[in-house]
Design a protein around this motif. Structure first.
Motif, PDB file in Angstrom:
ATOM      1  N   ALA A  45     -39.895   5.158  52.185  1.00  0.00           N
ATOM      2  CA  ALA A  45     -40.498   4.098  51.361  1.00  0.00           C
ATOM      3  C   ALA A  45     -40.962   4.608  49.994  1.00  0.00           C
ATOM      4  O   ALA A  45     -41.065   3.829  49.043  1.00  0.00           O
ATOM      5  N   PHE A  46     -41.203   5.908  49.862  1.00  0.00           N
ATOM      6  CA  PHE A  46     -41.606   6.451  48.561  1.00  0.00           C
ATOM      7  C   PHE A  46     -40.475   6.340  47.544  1.00  0.00           C
ATOM      8  O   PHE A  46     -40.711   6.374  46.344  1.00  0.00           O
ATOM      9  N   LEU A  47     -39.246   6.183  48.029  1.00  0.00           N
ATOM     10  CA  LEU A  47     -38.106   6.040  47.122  1.00  0.00           C
ATOM     11  C   LEU A  47     -38.080   4.655  46.467  1.00  0.00           C
ATOM     12  O   LEU A  47     -37.329   4.427  45.526  1.00  0.00           O
ATOM     13  N   TRP A  48     -38.899   3.744  46.953  1.00  0.00           N
ATOM     14  CA  TRP A  48     -39.061   2.446  46.281  1.00  0.00           C
ATOM     15  C   TRP A  48     -40.538   2.172  46.004  1.00  0.00           C
ATOM     16  O   TRP A  48     -41.005   1.052  46.005  1.00  0.00           O
ATOM     17  N   GLY A  49     -41.284   3.214  45.734  1.00  0.00           N
ATOM     18  CA  GLY A  49     -42.666   3.062  45.295  1.00  0.00           C
ATOM     19  C   GLY A  49     -43.696   2.994  46.399  1.00  0.00           C
ATOM     20  O   GLY A  49     -44.857   2.682  46.137  1.00  0.00           O
ATOM     21  N   GLY A  50     -43.303   3.240  47.638  1.00  0.00           N
ATOM     22  CA  GLY A  50     -44.253   3.267  48.741  1.00  0.00           C
ATOM     23  C   GLY A  50     -44.618   1.901  49.299  1.00  0.00           C
ATOM     24  O   GLY A  50     -45.473   1.798  50.172  1.00  0.00           O
ATOM     25  N   GLU A  51     -43.985   0.876  48.789  1.00  0.00           N
ATOM     26  CA  GLU A  51     -44.279  -0.477  49.275  1.00  0.00           C
ATOM     27  C   GLU A  51     -43.875  -0.618  50.743  1.00  0.00           C
ATOM     28  O   GLU A  51     -42.892  -0.028  51.184  1.00  0.00           O
ATOM     29  N   GLU A  52     -44.626  -1.415  51.476  1.00  0.00           N
ATOM     30  CA  GLU A  52     -44.331  -1.611  52.899  1.00  0.00           C
ATOM     31  C   GLU A  52     -42.976  -2.287  53.097  1.00  0.00           C
ATOM     32  O   GLU A  52     -42.203  -1.921  53.977  1.00  0.00           O
ATOM     33  N   ASN A  53     -42.689  -3.278  52.282  1.00  0.00           N
ATOM     34  CA  ASN A  53     -41.414  -3.987  52.389  1.00  0.00           C
ATOM     35  C   ASN A  53     -40.398  -3.382  51.427  1.00  0.00           C
ATOM     36  O   ASN A  53     -40.695  -3.165  50.262  1.00  0.00           O
ATOM     37  N   SER A  54     -39.207  -3.159  51.952  1.00  0.00           N
ATOM     38  CA  SER A  54     -38.159  -2.580  51.115  1.00  0.00           C
ATOM     39  C   SER A  54     -37.596  -3.636  50.158  1.00  0.00           C
ATOM     40  O   SER A  54     -37.695  -4.828  50.427  1.00  0.00           O
ATOM     41  N   PRO A  55     -36.981  -3.195  49.076  1.00  0.00           N
ATOM     42  CA  PRO A  55     -36.424  -4.139  48.111  1.00  0.00           C
ATOM     43  C   PRO A  55     -35.031  -4.647  48.484  1.00  0.00           C
ATOM     44  O   PRO A  55     -34.424  -5.390  47.718  1.00  0.00           O
ATOM     45  N   PHE A  56     -34.523  -4.253  49.645  1.00  0.00           N
ATOM     46  CA  PHE A  56     -33.158  -4.603  50.015  1.00  0.00           C
ATOM     47  C   PHE A  56     -33.077  -6.033  50.537  1.00  0.00           C
ATOM     48  O   PHE A  56     -33.993  -6.526  51.186  1.00  0.00           O
ATOM     49  N   ALA A  57     -31.949  -6.667  50.252  1.00  0.00           N
ATOM     50  CA  ALA A  57     -31.745  -8.073  50.614  1.00  0.00           C
ATOM     51  C   ALA A  57     -31.538  -8.265  52.111  1.00  0.00           C
ATOM     52  O   ALA A  57     -31.814  -9.334  52.641  1.00  0.00           O
ATOM     53  N   SER A  58     -31.059  -7.220  52.799  1.00  0.00           N
ATOM     54  CA  SER A  58     -30.792  -7.364  54.239  1.00  0.00           C
ATOM     55  C   SER A  58     -31.110  -6.060  54.959  1.00  0.00           C
ATOM     56  O   SER A  58     -31.187  -4.990  54.353  1.00  0.00           O
ATOM     57  N   GLN A  59     -31.266  -6.183  56.255  1.00  0.00           N
ATOM     58  CA  GLN A  59     -31.499  -5.016  57.097  1.00  0.00           C
ATOM     59  C   GLN A  59     -30.295  -4.073  57.038  1.00  0.00           C
ATOM     60  O   GLN A  59     -30.457  -2.858  57.024  1.00  0.00           O
ATOM     61  N   GLU A  60     -29.099  -4.636  56.958  1.00  0.00           N
ATOM     62  CA  GLU A  60     -27.878  -3.826  56.893  1.00  0.00           C
ATOM     63  C   GLU A  60     -27.855  -2.967  55.629  1.00  0.00           C
ATOM     64  O   GLU A  60     -27.465  -1.811  55.660  1.00  0.00           O
ATOM     65  N   GLU A  61     -28.273  -3.576  54.508  1.00  0.00           N
ATOM     66  CA  GLU A  61     -28.305  -2.847  53.246  1.00  0.00           C
ATOM     67  C   GLU A  61     -29.332  -1.706  53.310  1.00  0.00           C
ATOM     68  O   GLU A  61     -29.067  -0.600  52.851  1.00  0.00           O
ATOM     69  N   LEU A  62     -30.491  -1.981  53.911  1.00  0.00           N
ATOM     70  CA  LEU A  62     -31.522  -0.955  54.090  1.00  0.00           C
ATOM     71  C   LEU A  62     -30.993   0.172  54.973  1.00  0.00           C
ATOM     72  O   LEU A  62     -31.174   1.355  54.653  1.00  0.00           O
ATOM     73  N   GLU A  63     -30.334  -0.172  56.067  1.00  0.00           N
ATOM     74  CA  GLU A  63     -29.789   0.848  56.970  1.00  0.00           C
ATOM     75  C   GLU A  63     -28.714   1.685  56.278  1.00  0.00           C
ATOM     76  O   GLU A  63     -28.671   2.909  56.455  1.00  0.00           O
ATOM     77  N   ALA A  64     -27.873   1.038  55.485  1.00  0.00           N
ATOM     78  CA  ALA A  64     -26.836   1.772  54.750  1.00  0.00           C
ATOM     79  C   ALA A  64     -27.488   2.747  53.772  1.00  0.00           C
ATOM     80  O   ALA A  64     -27.082   3.915  53.672  1.00  0.00           O
ATOM     81  N   TYR A  65     -28.517   2.287  53.065  1.00  0.00           N
ATOM     82  CA  TYR A  65     -29.258   3.138  52.128  1.00  0.00           C
ATOM     83  C   TYR A  65     -29.899   4.313  52.871  1.00  0.00           C
ATOM     84  O   TYR A  65     -29.749   5.472  52.475  1.00  0.00           O
ATOM     85  N   ALA A  66     -30.593   4.027  53.966  1.00  0.00           N
ATOM     86  CA  ALA A  66     -31.267   5.072  54.742  1.00  0.00           C
ATOM     87  C   ALA A  66     -30.263   6.102  55.259  1.00  0.00           C
ATOM     88  O   ALA A  66     -30.517   7.313  55.204  1.00  0.00           O
ATOM     89  N   ASN A  67     -29.132   5.649  55.741  1.00  0.00           N
ATOM     90  CA  ASN A  67     -28.110   6.575  56.236  1.00  0.00           C
ATOM     91  C   ASN A  67     -27.584   7.466  55.112  1.00  0.00           C
ATOM     92  O   ASN A  67     -27.368   8.669  55.315  1.00  0.00           O
ATOM     93  N   GLU A  68     -27.369   6.898  53.940  1.00  0.00           N
ATOM     94  CA  GLU A  68     -26.896   7.685  52.796  1.00  0.00           C
ATOM     95  C   GLU A  68     -27.947   8.705  52.350  1.00  0.00           C
ATOM     96  O   GLU A  68     -27.612   9.842  51.995  1.00  0.00           O
ATOM     97  N   ILE A  69     -29.211   8.322  52.391  1.00  0.00           N
ATOM     98  CA  ILE A  69     -30.300   9.243  52.026  1.00  0.00           C
ATOM     99  C   ILE A  69     -30.360  10.395  53.032  1.00  0.00           C
ATOM    100  O   ILE A  69     -30.509  11.564  52.652  1.00  0.00           O
TER     101      ILE A  69
END
Length: 191
Positions: A45-69
């Motif tokens: 979450a620190f990669l998007w400013g530590g906010e509780e909610n991610s800026p991604f439009a979908s759970q799939e997009e968040l998972e893809a981002y997390a996997n790439e990280i």
């Protein structure tokens, strides 16, 4: 960095909410260099400013981002522990600005990531230890690269050829960072 992660970081809807590509790399390298493995769920979450909610439009997009990280973390950790880590593409010295914007951003991201692992570093390499000098040297290098104008001024005040010293600092960072990671790993594993 994979093309899919680069795409996510350059997505106009996310660009203002996520760290830049170079900052992301720096932050992830700091996490990969940390003496104790820190679960990505604790720092993602620190990669998007530590906010509780991610800026991604979908759970799939968040998972893809997390996997790439996590993939980037794995690559970085392996390179650091193998002693083959190098500056990422675009990080270089610059005739006008001393360092490229990517070098400055990478250094900023690394210093931000270091803050998360600071307690671990201070436990493994306490202030009165010889290892702390190595840690301090690496942090000083990244601080100087993050703020090169003040670094040049300080080096000049010390009577050093600022530009030559700066070139040495930049060139030594890969070996110093890999060496620091390896030393921390040996201290933790040997404990």
């Amino acid at each position: 960095m994979s093309s899919s992660l680069r795409e996510l970081l350059n997505n106009p809807q996310l660009a203002d909410q996520l760290l830049s590509e170079a900052q992301t790399r720096g932050f992830v390298v700091a996490m990969a260099a940390a003496p104790h493995l820190i679960n990505p769920t604790e720092w993602l979450a620190f990669l998007w400013g530590g906010e509780e909610n991610s800026p991604f439009a979908s759970q799939e997009e968040l998972e893809a981002y997390a996997n790439e990280i996590v993939n980037l973390w794995n690559e970085s950790r392996e390179a650091l522990l193998s002693g083959i880590w190098q500056w990422p593409e675009g990080c270089a010295l610059d005739d006008k600005e001393l360092v490229t914007a990517k070098t400055r951003e990478f250094s900023e991201g690394l210093l931000q990531g270091w803050q998360l692992a600071r307690d671990d570093w201070e436990t493994v390499m306490p202030e009165d230890s010889e290892d702390n000098a190595l840690l301090g040297g690496v942090l000083l290098c990244f601080s100087l690269l993050y703020d090169p104008e003040n670094a040049m001024e300080a080096l000049s005040q010390e009577g050093a050829d600022g530009l030559a010293q700066f070139e040495e600092i930049f060139a030594s960072v890969p070996n110093m960072l890999s060496g620091l990671t390896l030393r921390a790993y040996s201290l933790v594993e040997g404990a």
